[in-house]
Design an enzyme around this catalytic site. Structure first.
Site, PDB file in Angstrom:
ATOM      1  N   GLY A  51       0.838  -1.180   0.000  1.00  0.00           N
ATOM      2  CA  GLY A  51       0.000   0.000   0.000  1.00  0.00           C
ATOM      3  C   GLY A  51       0.874   1.232   0.000  1.00  0.00           C
ATOM      4  O   GLY A  51       2.101   1.151  -0.135  1.00  0.00           O
ATOM      5  N   ASP A  52       0.260   2.371   0.159  1.00  0.00           N
ATOM      6  CA  ASP A  52       0.979   3.630   0.225  1.00  0.00           C
ATOM      7  C   ASP A  52       0.251   4.542   1.207  1.00  0.00           C
ATOM      8  O   ASP A  52      -0.106   5.668   0.897  1.00  0.00           O
ATOM      9  CB  ASP A  52       1.050   4.265  -1.156  1.00  0.00           C
ATOM     10  CG  ASP A  52       2.057   5.413  -1.234  1.00  0.00           C
ATOM     11  OD1 ASP A  52       2.916   5.515  -0.332  1.00  0.00           O
ATOM     12  OD2 ASP A  52       1.978   6.199  -2.185  1.00  0.00           O
TER      13      ASP A  52
END
Length: 164
Positions: free
Chosen positions: A117-118
């Site tokens: 993810g980010d």
């Protein structure tokens, strides 16, 4: 100084976005990996592995051009693209786009890609992750990208259960 020279001339919000998440940060991070290659870092430390986010921080998409540096960078044991293919792992960083995945698979193969993810910029929901992994050609690649590559790279204990 570099930020002012390269990214000014817009409103403050656009300047900040262009210099960071919209472009500049990714170019600089990809350039840092390229500098490691050209300085012979991976020749001196062949077992060194570097993880680059956002599908290789622009370098993956310019690797054919960057590989031309192999013709002028004397003293390297391999071509620039080979270092990228062997010593650099790339993460999705929330950019779960099949088009980017296909490009990465065509160059590096599933063994060098990690699902990630980010947070807090990209919040992935389970449905998006499932759909993205479903675009991979086979269950072995899904297993590797979803978690097995990270387990191997970071020496994590194996996850129970069947491959994704």
């Amino acid at each position: 100084m570099v930020r002012e020279a390269a990214y000014r001339g817009f409103g403050p919000d656009v300047e900040l976005a262009l210099a960071t998440f919209g472009w500049g940060r990714h170019v600089e991070a990809g350039g840092a990996a390229l500098r490691l290659i050209l300085r012979g870092t991976f020749d001196r430390h062949p077992d060194l592995r570097v993880v680059r986010g956002h599908w290789g921080e622009m370098l993956l998409f310019a690797v054919d051009r960057a590989d031309s540096l192999s013709n002028v960078a004397t003293g390297l044991d391999r071509r620039v693209a080979d270092y990228f293919r062997i010593n650099i792992h790339i993460t999705t960083s929330g950019m779960v786009t099949p088009r980017l995945q296909r490009h990465a698979l065509g160059f590096t193969g599933a063994d060098r890609i990690l699902l990630s993810g980010d947070y807090p910029f990209h919040r992935l929901d389970p449905g998006t992750v499932t759909a993205f992994l479903g675009t991979l050609p086979g269950s072995e690649d899904r297993h590797k990208i979803a978690y097995a590559n990270a387990e191997a790279l970071y020496h994590l204990p194996g996850s129970p259960g069947e491959p994704v």
